[in-house]
Design a protein around this motif. Structure first.
Motif, short mmCIF file in Angstrom:
data_model
loop_
_atom_site.label_atom_id
_atom_site.label_comp_id
_atom_site.label_asym_id
_atom_site.label_seq_id
_atom_site.Cartn_x
_atom_site.Cartn_y
_atom_site.Cartn_z
N SER A 68 12.20 69.22 29.21
CA SER A 68 11.45 68.66 30.33
C SER A 68 9.94 68.68 30.11
O SER A 68 9.19 68.31 31.02
N PHE A 69 9.47 69.09 28.94
CA PHE A 69 8.04 69.27 28.72
C PHE A 69 7.27 67.96 28.86
O PHE A 69 6.19 67.94 29.45
N THR A 70 7.81 66.88 28.33
CA THR A 70 7.08 65.61 28.32
C THR A 70 6.79 65.12 29.74
O THR A 70 5.66 64.72 30.06
N ARG A 71 7.79 65.14 30.61
CA ARG A 71 7.58 64.68 31.99
C ARG A 71 6.51 65.52 32.69
O ARG A 71 5.64 64.98 33.37
N ILE A 72 6.57 66.82 32.50
CA ILE A 72 5.66 67.71 33.21
C ILE A 72 4.23 67.52 32.73
O ILE A 72 3.30 67.41 33.54
N ILE A 73 4.00 67.46 31.43
CA ILE A 73 2.63 67.37 30.92
C ILE A 73 2.02 66.02 31.26
O ILE A 73 0.81 65.92 31.53
N ILE A 78 -1.96 63.00 34.53
CA ILE A 78 -2.29 61.94 35.49
C ILE A 78 -2.95 62.54 36.73
O ILE A 78 -3.88 61.95 37.30
N LEU A 79 -2.49 63.70 37.17
CA LEU A 79 -3.11 64.36 38.31
C LEU A 79 -4.58 64.67 38.04
O LEU A 79 -5.45 64.42 38.89
N ARG A 80 -4.88 65.20 36.87
CA ARG A 80 -6.27 65.50 36.53
C ARG A 80 -7.11 64.23 36.49
O ARG A 80 -8.25 64.21 36.95
N GLN A 81 -6.53 63.16 35.97
CA GLN A 81 -7.25 61.89 35.94
C GLN A 81 -7.48 61.34 37.35
O GLN A 81 -8.55 60.79 37.65
N ALA A 82 -6.51 61.49 38.23
CA ALA A 82 -6.63 60.98 39.59
C ALA A 82 -7.68 61.75 40.38
O ALA A 82 -8.42 61.18 41.19
N MET A 83 -7.76 63.06 40.15
CA MET A 83 -8.75 63.86 40.86
C MET A 83 -10.16 63.61 40.35
O MET A 83 -11.13 63.87 41.06
N GLY A 84 -10.30 63.11 39.14
CA GLY A 84 -11.61 62.82 38.59
C GLY A 84 -12.29 63.99 37.94
O GLY A 84 -13.48 63.92 37.62
N THR A 85 -11.56 65.07 37.72
CA THR A 85 -12.11 66.23 37.01
C THR A 85 -11.82 66.04 35.53
O THR A 85 -10.67 66.16 35.09
N ALA A 86 -12.84 65.76 34.77
CA ALA A 86 -12.65 65.34 33.38
C ALA A 86 -11.94 66.40 32.54
O ALA A 86 -11.04 66.10 31.77
N SER A 87 -12.35 67.64 32.67
CA SER A 87 -11.79 68.70 31.81
C SER A 87 -11.38 69.93 32.61
O SER A 87 -11.30 71.03 32.05
N TYR A 195 -1.14 59.41 42.36
CA TYR A 195 -2.44 58.76 42.22
C TYR A 195 -2.87 58.05 43.51
O TYR A 195 -4.08 57.92 43.79
N LEU A 196 -1.92 57.57 44.32
CA LEU A 196 -2.23 56.73 45.47
C LEU A 196 -3.19 57.38 46.48
O LEU A 196 -4.19 56.76 46.87
#
Length: 250
Positions: A68-73, A78-87, A195-196
Protein backbone atom coordinates in the motif's frame (compact mmCIF):
# COMPACT_ATOMS: atom_id res chain seq x y z
CA UNK A 1 69.37 6.73 1.19
CA UNK A 2 69.35 4.40 4.19
CA UNK A 3 65.65 5.01 4.72
CA UNK A 4 64.94 4.29 1.07
CA UNK A 5 66.95 1.03 1.18
CA UNK A 6 65.14 -0.05 4.34
CA UNK A 7 61.78 0.66 2.72
CA UNK A 8 62.67 -1.41 -0.37
CA UNK A 9 63.88 -4.31 1.79
CA UNK A 10 60.59 -4.30 3.74
CA UNK A 11 58.59 -4.36 0.49
CA UNK A 12 60.64 -7.32 -0.77
CA UNK A 13 60.13 -9.24 2.49
CA UNK A 14 56.40 -8.56 2.37
CA UNK A 15 56.25 -9.91 -1.17
CA UNK A 16 57.97 -13.09 -0.05
CA UNK A 17 55.73 -13.55 2.97
CA UNK A 18 52.38 -13.09 1.18
CA UNK A 19 52.50 -16.41 -0.77
CA UNK A 20 53.56 -18.27 2.38
CA UNK A 21 50.66 -16.84 4.36
CA UNK A 22 48.28 -17.66 1.54
CA UNK A 23 49.51 -21.25 1.43
CA UNK A 24 49.25 -21.59 5.19
CA UNK A 25 45.55 -20.59 5.23
CA UNK A 26 43.00 -23.40 4.99
CA UNK A 27 40.89 -23.54 1.84
CA UNK A 28 37.66 -21.52 2.06
CA UNK A 29 34.15 -22.79 1.69
CA UNK A 30 33.09 -23.76 -1.76
CA UNK A 31 30.75 -21.29 -3.40
CA UNK A 32 28.48 -24.00 -4.75
CA UNK A 33 27.76 -27.33 -3.11
CA UNK A 34 24.78 -29.45 -4.10
CA UNK A 35 23.96 -32.50 -2.01
CA UNK A 36 21.69 -35.19 -3.37
CA UNK A 37 19.22 -36.50 -0.83
CA UNK A 38 15.93 -38.32 -0.57
CA UNK A 39 14.00 -35.04 -0.75
CA UNK A 40 15.96 -33.72 -3.73
CA UNK A 41 18.86 -31.35 -4.05
CA UNK A 42 20.10 -29.26 -1.13
CA UNK A 43 22.04 -26.06 -1.82
CA UNK A 44 24.96 -25.00 0.33
CA UNK A 45 24.60 -22.22 2.89
CA UNK A 46 26.74 -19.84 0.85
CA UNK A 47 24.37 -20.09 -2.11
CA UNK A 48 21.36 -19.53 0.16
CA UNK A 49 22.99 -16.38 1.56
CA UNK A 50 23.76 -15.19 -1.97
CA UNK A 51 20.13 -15.68 -3.01
CA UNK A 52 18.93 -13.89 0.13
CA UNK A 53 21.18 -10.88 -0.50
CA UNK A 54 19.97 -10.74 -4.09
CA UNK A 55 16.36 -10.74 -2.93
CA UNK A 56 17.09 -7.93 -0.47
CA UNK A 57 18.15 -5.70 -3.35
CA UNK A 58 14.65 -6.18 -4.78
CA UNK A 59 12.98 -5.22 -1.49
CA UNK A 60 12.41 -1.52 -2.40
CA UNK A 61 10.78 -2.54 -5.68
CA UNK A 62 8.57 -5.01 -3.83
CA UNK A 63 7.60 -2.33 -1.31
CA UNK A 64 6.54 0.01 -4.11
CA UNK A 65 4.88 -2.51 -6.41
CA UNK A 66 3.16 -4.97 -4.06
CA UNK A 67 2.09 -3.03 -0.95
CA UNK A 68 0.00 0.00 0.00
CA UNK A 69 3.04 2.32 0.05
CA UNK A 70 2.46 3.86 -3.38
CA UNK A 71 -1.11 5.00 -2.71
CA UNK A 72 -0.20 6.50 0.65
CA UNK A 73 2.88 8.44 -0.47
CA UNK A 74 1.09 9.87 -3.53
CA UNK A 75 -1.83 11.12 -1.42
CA UNK A 76 0.53 12.69 1.11
CA UNK A 77 2.49 14.41 -1.66
CA UNK A 78 -0.71 15.80 -3.22
CA UNK A 79 -1.81 17.06 0.20
CA UNK A 80 1.44 18.97 0.64
CA UNK A 81 1.06 20.45 -2.83
CA UNK A 82 -2.55 21.46 -2.15
CA UNK A 83 -1.65 23.20 1.10
CA UNK A 84 1.09 25.15 -0.66
CA UNK A 85 3.84 24.24 1.80
CA UNK A 86 6.76 23.57 -0.51
CA UNK A 87 8.88 21.45 1.84
CA UNK A 88 6.79 21.07 4.99
CA UNK A 89 6.43 18.27 5.93
CA UNK A 90 9.77 17.26 4.47
CA UNK A 91 10.26 14.25 2.21
CA UNK A 92 11.76 12.29 5.09
CA UNK A 93 8.67 12.88 7.23
CA UNK A 94 6.28 11.92 4.43
CA UNK A 95 8.22 8.75 3.63
CA UNK A 96 8.32 7.85 7.33
CA UNK A 97 4.56 8.34 7.67
CA UNK A 98 3.91 6.33 4.51
CA UNK A 99 6.25 3.54 5.60
CA UNK A 100 4.75 3.02 9.06
CA UNK A 101 1.19 3.36 7.78
CA UNK A 102 2.10 0.73 5.19
CA UNK A 103 3.32 -1.56 7.97
CA UNK A 104 0.02 -1.00 9.80
CA UNK A 105 -2.05 -1.80 6.73
CA UNK A 106 0.06 -4.79 5.68
CA UNK A 107 0.42 -6.24 9.19
CA UNK A 108 -2.26 -8.96 8.71
CA UNK A 109 -0.71 -9.96 5.38
CA UNK A 110 2.82 -10.06 6.80
CA UNK A 111 1.59 -12.07 9.80
CA UNK A 112 0.02 -14.64 7.51
CA UNK A 113 3.21 -14.83 5.46
CA UNK A 114 5.19 -15.39 8.65
CA UNK A 115 2.85 -18.13 9.90
CA UNK A 116 2.40 -20.02 6.65
CA UNK A 117 5.81 -19.63 4.98
CA UNK A 118 8.61 -18.07 7.00
CA UNK A 119 8.33 -20.03 10.25
CA UNK A 120 7.91 -23.43 8.54
CA UNK A 121 10.92 -22.64 6.34
CA UNK A 122 13.06 -21.65 9.31
CA UNK A 123 11.99 -24.83 11.08
CA UNK A 124 13.12 -26.79 8.00
CA UNK A 125 9.58 -28.09 7.48
CA UNK A 126 9.27 -26.56 4.03
CA UNK A 127 11.53 -26.30 0.99
CA UNK A 128 12.48 -22.84 -0.33
CA UNK A 129 10.27 -23.10 -3.42
CA UNK A 130 7.33 -24.28 -1.32
CA UNK A 131 7.86 -21.44 1.15
CA UNK A 132 7.97 -18.91 -1.69
CA UNK A 133 4.74 -20.27 -3.11
CA UNK A 134 3.06 -20.16 0.32
CA UNK A 135 4.27 -16.59 0.91
CA UNK A 136 2.89 -15.41 -2.43
CA UNK A 137 -0.68 -16.45 -1.63
CA UNK A 138 -1.42 -13.76 1.03
CA UNK A 139 0.22 -11.11 -1.13
CA UNK A 140 -1.83 -12.26 -4.11
CA UNK A 141 -5.07 -12.08 -2.10
CA UNK A 142 -4.27 -8.53 -0.96
CA UNK A 143 -3.37 -7.32 -4.45
CA UNK A 144 -6.41 -8.91 -6.08
CA UNK A 145 -8.70 -7.29 -3.50
CA UNK A 146 -7.30 -3.83 -4.39
CA UNK A 147 -7.20 -4.30 -8.17
CA UNK A 148 -10.02 -3.20 -10.45
CA UNK A 149 -11.42 -5.87 -12.72
CA UNK A 150 -11.09 -3.56 -15.72
CA UNK A 151 -7.36 -3.10 -15.12
CA UNK A 152 -6.85 -6.82 -14.57
CA UNK A 153 -8.77 -7.62 -17.75
CA UNK A 154 -6.73 -5.08 -19.70
CA UNK A 155 -3.38 -6.65 -18.81
CA UNK A 156 -4.76 -10.15 -19.28
CA UNK A 157 -5.74 -9.24 -22.85
CA UNK A 158 -2.36 -7.63 -23.50
CA UNK A 159 -0.55 -10.73 -22.19
CA UNK A 160 -2.69 -13.02 -24.31
CA UNK A 161 -4.61 -14.73 -21.51
CA UNK A 162 -8.12 -15.05 -22.91
CA UNK A 163 -9.77 -16.73 -19.96
CA UNK A 164 -8.70 -17.21 -16.34
CA UNK A 165 -10.66 -19.49 -14.05
CA UNK A 166 -9.95 -17.53 -10.87
CA UNK A 167 -7.67 -14.98 -9.18
CA UNK A 168 -5.32 -17.76 -8.13
CA UNK A 169 -4.59 -18.46 -11.80
CA UNK A 170 -3.52 -14.89 -12.61
CA UNK A 171 0.29 -14.80 -12.99
CA UNK A 172 2.26 -12.21 -11.02
CA UNK A 173 3.57 -10.70 -14.25
CA UNK A 174 -0.02 -9.63 -14.99
CA UNK A 175 -1.23 -8.97 -11.45
CA UNK A 176 1.55 -6.55 -10.46
CA UNK A 177 1.06 -3.98 -13.28
CA UNK A 178 -2.72 -4.23 -12.91
CA UNK A 179 -2.40 -3.62 -9.17
CA UNK A 180 -0.12 -0.62 -9.71
CA UNK A 181 -2.49 0.90 -12.27
CA UNK A 182 -5.41 0.57 -9.87
CA UNK A 183 -3.37 2.03 -7.03
CA UNK A 184 -2.43 5.06 -9.13
CA UNK A 185 -6.07 5.63 -10.07
CA UNK A 186 -7.21 5.36 -6.47
CA UNK A 187 -4.43 7.62 -5.18
CA UNK A 188 -5.19 10.38 -7.68
CA UNK A 189 -8.92 10.10 -6.97
CA UNK A 190 -8.32 10.59 -3.25
CA UNK A 191 -5.86 13.39 -4.00
CA UNK A 192 -8.43 15.19 -6.15
CA UNK A 193 -11.01 15.08 -3.35
CA UNK A 194 -8.42 16.41 -0.89
CA UNK A 195 -7.35 19.17 -3.27
CA UNK A 196 -10.85 20.66 -3.75
CA UNK A 197 -11.33 22.52 -0.41
CA UNK A 198 -7.85 24.06 -0.63
CA UNK A 199 -8.57 25.12 -4.21
CA UNK A 200 -11.77 26.85 -3.07
CA UNK A 201 -9.81 28.83 -0.48
CA UNK A 202 -7.28 29.90 -3.12
CA UNK A 203 -10.08 31.05 -5.45
CA UNK A 204 -11.85 33.01 -2.70
CA UNK A 205 -8.65 34.73 -1.59
CA UNK A 206 -7.58 35.50 -5.17
CA UNK A 207 -10.98 37.00 -6.09
CA UNK A 208 -11.04 39.05 -2.86
CA UNK A 209 -7.58 40.50 -3.50
CA UNK A 210 -8.52 41.27 -7.10
CA UNK A 211 -11.70 43.09 -6.03
CA UNK A 212 -9.63 45.14 -3.57
CA UNK A 213 -7.16 46.07 -6.30
CA UNK A 214 -4.25 44.31 -4.59
CA UNK A 215 -3.00 42.69 -7.77
CA UNK A 216 0.67 42.74 -6.77
CA UNK A 217 0.10 40.69 -3.62
CA UNK A 218 0.44 36.94 -4.08
CA UNK A 219 -2.74 35.08 -3.06
CA UNK A 220 -0.61 32.20 -1.71
CA UNK A 221 0.72 34.42 1.09
CA UNK A 222 -2.81 35.14 2.32
CA UNK A 223 -4.40 31.75 1.67
CA UNK A 224 -1.68 29.64 3.31
CA UNK A 225 -2.62 30.49 6.94
CA UNK A 226 -6.31 29.87 6.18
CA UNK A 227 -5.55 26.46 4.63
CA UNK A 228 -3.42 25.44 7.58
CA UNK A 229 -6.14 26.65 9.97
CA UNK A 230 -8.81 24.70 8.09
CA UNK A 231 -6.69 21.54 8.10
CA UNK A 232 -6.03 21.82 11.83
CA UNK A 233 -9.67 22.59 12.76
CA UNK A 234 -11.01 19.50 10.97
CA UNK A 235 -8.27 17.34 12.54
CA UNK A 236 -6.93 16.70 9.07
CA UNK A 237 -4.06 14.35 9.88
CA UNK A 238 -6.20 11.93 11.86
CA UNK A 239 -8.94 12.09 9.24
CA UNK A 240 -6.52 11.53 6.39
CA UNK A 241 -4.60 8.68 8.02
CA UNK A 242 -7.79 6.95 9.09
CA UNK A 243 -9.31 7.28 5.64
CA UNK A 244 -6.19 5.96 3.92
CA UNK A 245 -5.94 2.98 6.24
CA UNK A 246 -9.66 2.21 5.94
CA UNK A 247 -9.55 2.38 2.16
CA UNK A 248 -7.61 -0.91 2.08
CA UNK A 249 -10.10 -2.81 4.24
CA UNK A 250 -13.32 -1.93 2.39
Amino acid sequence: MMARRTFLILIALAGLLVPAVALAQPPGLEALTITEGEDGQTWSLSIQVLVLMTLLTLLPAGLLMMTSFTRIIIVLAILRQAMGTASTPSNQVLIGLALFLTLFVMAPVFQEVNDTALQPYLAEEMAPDEALEAASEPMRDFMVAQTRESDLGLFLRIAGYDQVEGPEDVPFTVLVPAFMTSELKTAFTIGFIIYLPFLVIDLVVASTLMSMGMLMLSPMIISLPFKILLFVLVDGWSLLMGTLAASFFI
